[in-house]
Design a protein around this motif. Structure first.
Motif, PDB file in Angstrom:
ATOM      1  N   VAL A 252       0.851  -1.185   0.000  1.00 43.19           N
ATOM      2  CA  VAL A 252       0.000   0.000   0.000  1.00 43.19           C
ATOM      3  C   VAL A 252       0.884   1.230   0.000  1.00 43.19           C
ATOM      4  O   VAL A 252       1.775   1.369   0.851  1.00 43.19           O
ATOM      5  CB  VAL A 252      -0.936   0.031   1.231  1.00 43.19           C
ATOM      6  N   THR A 253       0.632   2.141  -0.972  1.00 45.45           N
ATOM      7  CA  THR A 253       1.454   3.349  -1.059  1.00 45.45           C
ATOM      8  C   THR A 253       1.050   4.328   0.033  1.00 45.45           C
ATOM      9  O   THR A 253      -0.068   4.299   0.554  1.00 45.45           O
ATOM     10  CB  THR A 253       1.269   4.014  -2.424  1.00 45.45           C
ATOM     11  N   GLN A 254       2.020   5.218   0.360  1.00 44.08           N
ATOM     12  CA  GLN A 254       1.764   6.248   1.360  1.00 44.08           C
ATOM     13  C   GLN A 254       0.666   7.190   0.886  1.00 44.08           C
ATOM     14  O   GLN A 254      -0.137   7.690   1.683  1.00 44.08           O
ATOM     15  CB  GLN A 254       3.078   7.034   1.618  1.00 44.08           C
ATOM     16  N   GLU A 255       0.597   7.429  -0.423  1.00 46.76           N
ATOM     17  CA  GLU A 255      -0.428   8.340  -0.986  1.00 46.76           C
ATOM     18  C   GLU A 255      -1.839   7.814  -0.731  1.00 46.76           C
ATOM     19  O   GLU A 255      -2.748   8.576  -0.404  1.00 46.76           O
ATOM     20  CB  GLU A 255      -0.180   8.500  -2.487  1.00 46.76           C
ATOM     21  N   THR A 256      -2.019   6.493  -0.879  1.00 45.55           N
ATOM     22  CA  THR A 256      -3.346   5.908  -0.677  1.00 45.55           C
ATOM     23  C   THR A 256      -3.823   6.119   0.748  1.00 45.55           C
ATOM     24  O   THR A 256      -4.976   6.526   0.999  1.00 45.55           O
ATOM     25  CB  THR A 256      -3.318   4.409  -1.007  1.00 45.55           C
ATOM     26  N   ILE A 257      -2.931   5.861   1.728  1.00 48.66           N
ATOM     27  CA  ILE A 257      -3.309   6.018   3.141  1.00 48.66           C
ATOM     28  C   ILE A 257      -3.568   7.480   3.458  1.00 48.66           C
ATOM     29  O   ILE A 257      -4.504   7.824   4.191  1.00 48.66           O
ATOM     30  CB  ILE A 257      -2.211   5.435   4.046  1.00 48.66           C
ATOM     31  N   GLU A 258      -2.733   8.398   2.901  1.00 51.67           N
ATOM     32  CA  GLU A 258      -2.920   9.835   3.168  1.00 51.67           C
ATOM     33  C   GLU A 258      -4.245  10.335   2.573  1.00 51.67           C
ATOM     34  O   GLU A 258      -4.938  11.149   3.184  1.00 51.67           O
ATOM     35  CB  GLU A 258      -1.736  10.619   2.601  1.00 51.67           C
ATOM     36  N   ASN A 259      -4.575   9.880   1.351  1.00 53.13           N
ATOM     37  CA  ASN A 259      -5.862  10.293   0.745  1.00 53.13           C
ATOM     38  C   ASN A 259      -7.055   9.807   1.581  1.00 53.13           C
ATOM     39  O   ASN A 259      -8.035  10.536   1.786  1.00 53.13           O
ATOM     40  CB  ASN A 259      -5.969   9.727  -0.678  1.00 53.13           C
ATOM     41  N   LEU A 260      -6.953   8.568   2.070  1.00 53.85           N
ATOM     42  CA  LEU A 260      -8.025   8.048   2.914  1.00 53.85           C
ATOM     43  C   LEU A 260      -8.142   8.854   4.207  1.00 53.85           C
ATOM     44  O   LEU A 260      -9.249   9.210   4.639  1.00 53.85           O
ATOM     45  CB  LEU A 260      -7.761   6.572   3.228  1.00 53.85           C
ATOM     46  N   GLU A 261      -6.981   9.176   4.816  1.00 50.98           N
ATOM     47  CA  GLU A 261      -6.992   9.952   6.059  1.00 50.98           C
ATOM     48  C   GLU A 261      -7.575  11.336   5.833  1.00 50.98           C
ATOM     49  O   GLU A 261      -8.335  11.860   6.665  1.00 50.98           O
ATOM     50  CB  GLU A 261      -5.554  10.038   6.610  1.00 50.98           C
ATOM     51  N   ARG A 262      -7.239  11.953   4.684  1.00 51.69           N
ATOM     52  CA  ARG A 262      -7.726  13.297   4.380  1.00 51.69           C
ATOM     53  C   ARG A 262      -9.267  13.302   4.265  1.00 51.69           C
ATOM     54  O   ARG A 262      -9.924  14.204   4.776  1.00 51.69           O
ATOM     55  CB  ARG A 262      -7.078  13.791   3.095  1.00 51.69           C
ATOM     56  N   VAL A 263      -9.824  12.281   3.592  1.00 50.63           N
ATOM     57  CA  VAL A 263     -11.288  12.227   3.435  1.00 50.63           C
ATOM     58  C   VAL A 263     -11.978  11.977   4.781  1.00 50.63           C
ATOM     59  O   VAL A 263     -13.008  12.572   5.098  1.00 50.63           O
ATOM     60  CB  VAL A 263     -11.678  11.148   2.419  1.00 50.63           C
ATOM     61  N   LEU A 264     -11.395  11.097   5.602  1.00 55.04           N
ATOM     62  CA  LEU A 264     -11.985  10.816   6.912  1.00 55.04           C
ATOM     63  C   LEU A 264     -11.982  12.063   7.802  1.00 55.04           C
ATOM     64  O   LEU A 264     -12.942  12.333   8.531  1.00 55.04           O
ATOM     65  CB  LEU A 264     -11.228   9.674   7.597  1.00 55.04           C
ATOM     66  N   ILE A 282     -16.444  17.558  -2.877  1.00 52.91           N
ATOM     67  CA  ILE A 282     -17.258  16.371  -2.573  1.00 52.91           C
ATOM     68  C   ILE A 282     -16.979  15.274  -3.601  1.00 52.91           C
ATOM     69  O   ILE A 282     -16.809  14.097  -3.261  1.00 52.91           O
ATOM     70  CB  ILE A 282     -18.749  16.733  -2.544  1.00 52.91           C
ATOM     71  N   THR A 283     -16.914  15.679  -4.872  1.00 56.16           N
ATOM     72  CA  THR A 283     -16.658  14.706  -5.941  1.00 56.16           C
ATOM     73  C   THR A 283     -15.277  14.077  -5.781  1.00 56.16           C
ATOM     74  O   THR A 283     -15.098  12.856  -5.947  1.00 56.16           O
ATOM     75  CB  THR A 283     -16.778  15.388  -7.309  1.00 56.16           C
ATOM     76  N   GLU A 284     -14.273  14.897  -5.453  1.00 48.87           N
ATOM     77  CA  GLU A 284     -12.902  14.386  -5.254  1.00 48.87           C
ATOM     78  C   GLU A 284     -12.863  13.415  -4.074  1.00 48.87           C
ATOM     79  O   GLU A 284     -12.219  12.361  -4.147  1.00 48.87           O
ATOM     80  CB  GLU A 284     -11.930  15.550  -5.009  1.00 48.87           C
ATOM     81  N   ASP A 285     -13.535  13.740  -2.982  1.00 47.40           N
ATOM     82  CA  ASP A 285     -13.531  12.878  -1.800  1.00 47.40           C
ATOM     83  C   ASP A 285     -14.166  11.524  -2.120  1.00 47.40           C
ATOM     84  O   ASP A 285     -13.695  10.474  -1.661  1.00 47.40           O
ATOM     85  CB  ASP A 285     -14.285  13.542  -0.652  1.00 47.40           C
ATOM     86  N   ILE A 289     -12.140   7.904  -1.944  1.00 47.90           N
ATOM     87  CA  ILE A 289     -12.601   6.748  -1.165  1.00 47.90           C
ATOM     88  C   ILE A 289     -12.686   5.514  -2.056  1.00 47.90           C
ATOM     89  O   ILE A 289     -12.226   4.416  -1.680  1.00 47.90           O
ATOM     90  CB  ILE A 289     -13.971   7.039  -0.520  1.00 47.90           C
ATOM     91  N   GLN A 290     -13.263   5.690  -3.246  1.00 49.96           N
ATOM     92  CA  GLN A 290     -13.394   4.552  -4.151  1.00 49.96           C
ATOM     93  C   GLN A 290     -12.029   4.007  -4.565  1.00 49.96           C
ATOM     94  O   GLN A 290     -11.804   2.783  -4.590  1.00 49.96           O
ATOM     95  CB  GLN A 290     -14.196   4.963  -5.389  1.00 49.96           C
ATOM     96  N   LYS A 291     -11.118   4.939  -4.867  1.00 46.63           N
ATOM     97  CA  LYS A 291      -9.783   4.516  -5.290  1.00 46.63           C
ATOM     98  C   LYS A 291      -9.042   3.836  -4.144  1.00 46.63           C
ATOM     99  O   LYS A 291      -8.356   2.818  -4.332  1.00 46.63           O
ATOM    100  CB  LYS A 291      -9.001   5.733  -5.788  1.00 46.63           C
ATOM    101  N   ALA A 292      -9.211   4.361  -2.926  1.00 44.73           N
ATOM    102  CA  ALA A 292      -8.540   3.774  -1.760  1.00 44.73           C
ATOM    103  C   ALA A 292      -9.054   2.364  -1.504  1.00 44.73           C
ATOM    104  O   ALA A 292      -8.262   1.445  -1.209  1.00 44.73           O
ATOM    105  CB  ALA A 292      -8.762   4.657  -0.537  1.00 44.73           C
ATOM    106  N   ILE A 293     -10.360   2.162  -1.616  1.00 43.30           N
ATOM    107  CA  ILE A 293     -10.934   0.836  -1.384  1.00 43.30           C
ATOM    108  C   ILE A 293     -10.422  -0.159  -2.426  1.00 43.30           C
ATOM    109  O   ILE A 293     -10.023  -1.285  -2.098  1.00 43.30           O
ATOM    110  CB  ILE A 293     -12.465   0.909  -1.405  1.00 43.30           C
ATOM    111  N   LEU A 294     -10.394   0.258  -3.700  1.00 43.17           N
ATOM    112  CA  LEU A 294      -9.914  -0.628  -4.764  1.00 43.17           C
ATOM    113  C   LEU A 294      -8.435  -0.950  -4.584  1.00 43.17           C
ATOM    114  O   LEU A 294      -7.993  -2.093  -4.794  1.00 43.17           O
ATOM    115  CB  LEU A 294     -10.155   0.016  -6.127  1.00 43.17           C
ATOM    116  N   THR A 295      -7.657   0.064  -4.194  1.00 47.25           N
ATOM    117  CA  THR A 295      -6.223  -0.150  -3.993  1.00 47.25           C
ATOM    118  C   THR A 295      -5.969  -1.114  -2.848  1.00 47.25           C
ATOM    119  O   THR A 295      -5.126  -2.020  -2.942  1.00 47.25           O
ATOM    120  CB  THR A 295      -5.520   1.195  -3.725  1.00 47.25           C
ATOM    121  N   LEU A 296      -6.697  -0.917  -1.733  1.00 47.93           N
ATOM    122  CA  LEU A 296      -6.546  -1.803  -0.584  1.00 47.93           C
ATOM    123  C   LEU A 296      -6.934  -3.231  -0.937  1.00 47.93           C
ATOM    124  O   LEU A 296      -6.282  -4.193  -0.518  1.00 47.93           O
ATOM    125  CB  LEU A 296      -7.397  -1.309   0.590  1.00 47.93           C
TER     126      LEU A 296
END
Length: 544
Positions: A252-264, A282-285, A289-296
């Motif tokens: 898991v890349t650091q970017e994926t975790i940071e994007n998820l943390e930012r939305v939360l 709202i659209t970006e968030d 989330i969708q990209k983070a779930i798929l990546t995970l």
């Protein structure tokens, strides 16, 4: 010339009076007390093709019309005698004139005779008339009936059934997703699509939108990566996710975790600090989330297992989903029906225990004579000499000429018969009056009773038990009463039925007045009807 004019006037006057003879006017009394009823009677004799119109009047002269009686029709060979009665009254004493009433016969006007009547004051002599205290208030009879109670019970039971159905459906809805979606990623993807279809943030419900969006992500992480994401704060969730990715050897890349943390964190601000992000945020968030779930999901190591379920194609999968949904729906319906039936049985058992089975059967399933007893009763006058009687329904005129022997019909001058039901029903009421051709001061009532009972036997009555006693109306008219039981074969079931009958006979003015009632023996409601009908009998005493 004077002779011709006199002759012409004589002919005109003769024609006029001959024309007026088509109407016969009479009144029951010319002197009455204040508020009492004068009964004005207008008779006309016409052929069977004539059209006669009696007016609807509120007043006739100074007298008020308090009742317009139904037109009574008497057939004499090929002609009809129409009898119309008006009930009149006046609340001021004095002498009054009842003016002529216009009757239209075949679109031609005819006029009744004018009459003089007198209205007298009611004299109250306190020395002779005993004074009484004012009576207590009499409760008014309930004319509405109990139908609203049954309607309310049906609405309550239906409401409870709907509530049970909704509750069961809601409970099943919580489990249906787990049964339909085979993997966490499939569930998360479908929930994201469903969230977009709701268009919450477009409707201004931004807080609800972010709450559902982050719940989808947290629920996926908890199910797929097996960390307590739903109960953790944002910081605890991110820390747990980093530790799990190392433990499970997830790339898991650091970017994926940071994007998820930012939305939360953005969601926390929206939910607790009332932050309002703009549309593009709202659209970006959502995309993050969708990209983070798929990546995970792609980063989780997967052990490939060949199972029979993985070989199912999409059509088979949808078919299984539909079968599961149908089973759930049938289960909800079964639970709802069972609940409603339980309520009905419990309610019925309660009323049977407290009121008895007969009460429940008559009030739930219904009883014909009970409904007849509780209907709106009417008081009417039938035949000649008139019989005033109160009945649950208006009696209909019937023709009994075919049921009487020819030698008996030869003695009858006038016959009027009115009935409710038929002799084949389990409740029958008949009112008849006869006038004989030979003038006689009295009719042998006992002989007439035998003839009436013989006529009943000829119509199917068997094993008849007869009792007789004298009977007297409140007006002082005496007669005889026959009563007892008889059996009758039911043509439909070929079983015997036991019926109870009552027969009243009176003799006045060389004629016969008859009232007959029969019904099923033991029918309590029919007994009440019979008692009320017979207690209401009023016969005008004919002067001899």
């Amino acid at each position: 010339m004077k002779k011709y004019i006199s002759l012409l006037l004589l002919l005109l006057s003769t024609t006029f009076f001959a024309q007026q003879k088509r109407l016969v006017t009479s009144i029951d009394t010319t002197k009455n007390k204040i508020g009492a009823e004068f009964k004005l009677t207008i008779k006309t004799d016409v052929d069977t093709l004539s059209k006669v119109v009696f007016p609807k009047l509120k007043n006739i002269g100074a007298l008020e019309v308090i009742r317009s009686y139904p037109i009574d029709t008497v057939k004499n060979n090929d002609r009809y005698e129409l009898i119309k009665k008006y009930g009149l009254t006046q609340f001021d004493s004095g002498k009054y004139s009842i003016p002529s009433v216009k009757i239209m016969i075949n679109n031609k006007p005819y006029y009744s005779d004018s009459l003089k009547v007198e209205v007298a004051n009611v004299v109250v002599d306190t020395l002779k008339q005993k004074m009484y205290d004012i009576k207590d208030i009499v409760p008014v009879e309930n004319t509405i009936g109990d139908w609203w109670k049954y309607l309310l019970a049906i609405v309550i039971i239906a409401g409870i059934g709907a509530l049970v159905y909704w509750f069961v459906k809601k409970q099943q809805k919580k489990k249906i997703e787990e049964e339909v979606y085979k993997t966490p990623i499939e569930k998360a993807t479908n929930l994201l699509n469903s969230l977009e279809k709701k268009e919450l943030w477009q409707k201004g419900e931004i807080k609800s939108y972010y709450s559902e969006l982050t719940d989808i992500a947290r629920n996926y992480i908890e199910e797929a990566i097996e960390i307590p994401a739903m109960e953790s704060t944002t910081s605890e969730l991110i820390a747990g996710l980093r530790a799990a990715s190392v433990k499970k050897k997830m790339t898991v890349t650091q970017e994926t975790i940071e994007n998820l943390e930012r939305v939360l964190k953005q969601a926390d601000l929206v939910k607790f600090a009332k932050s309002k992000p703009v549309e593009y945020e709202i659209t970006e968030d959502r995309n993050k989330i969708q990209k983070a779930i798929l990546t995970l999901d792609n980063a989780i190591p997967v052990e490939v297992e060949i199972e029979e379920d993985t070989l199912l194609n999409e059509a088979q999968k949808q078919k299984q989903i539909q079968i599961q949904l149908k089973k759930k729906r049938n289960k909800r319906i079964a639970i709802t029906v069972a609940s409603v039936l339980f309520l009905l049985l419990a309610t019925t058992a309660y009323f049977v225990a407290t009121k008895g089975f007969t009460y429940v059967k008559d009030n739930v399933l219904g009883h014909p004579t009970k409904e007849l007893l509780e209907s709106e009763w009417v008081k009417s006058e039938y035949g000649n000499p008139g019989i005033v009687i109160e009945t649950p329904k208006v009696l209909k005129r019937i023709d009994l000429t075919k049921s009487l022997p020819k030698n008996g019909m030869a003695l009858i001058k006038e016959m009027n018969s009115f009935a409710y039901g038929s002799v084949l029903d389990n409740f029958y009421l008949l009112v008849s009056t006869y006038k004989y051709k030979q003038d006689s001061t009295a009719v042998d009532l006992k002989k007439s009773m035998e003839v009436s009972l013989q006529a009943l036997e000829s119509q199917g009555a068997q094993n008849m038990i007869v009792k007789q006693e004298d009977f007297q109306t409140p007006e002082g008219v005496t007669g005889i009463k026959g009563y007892g039981t008889f059996t009758r074969i039911n043509e439909g079931t070929r079983s015997s039925e036991k019926l109870y009958y009552e027969l009243l006979l009176f003799s006045q003015d060389g004629g016969l007045q008859q009232i007959m009632i029969f019904h099923e023996e033991g029918d309590l409601y029919a007994n009440e009807i019979s008692e009320r009908v017979l207690n209401s009998v009023e016969l005008k005493q004919v002067s001899k």
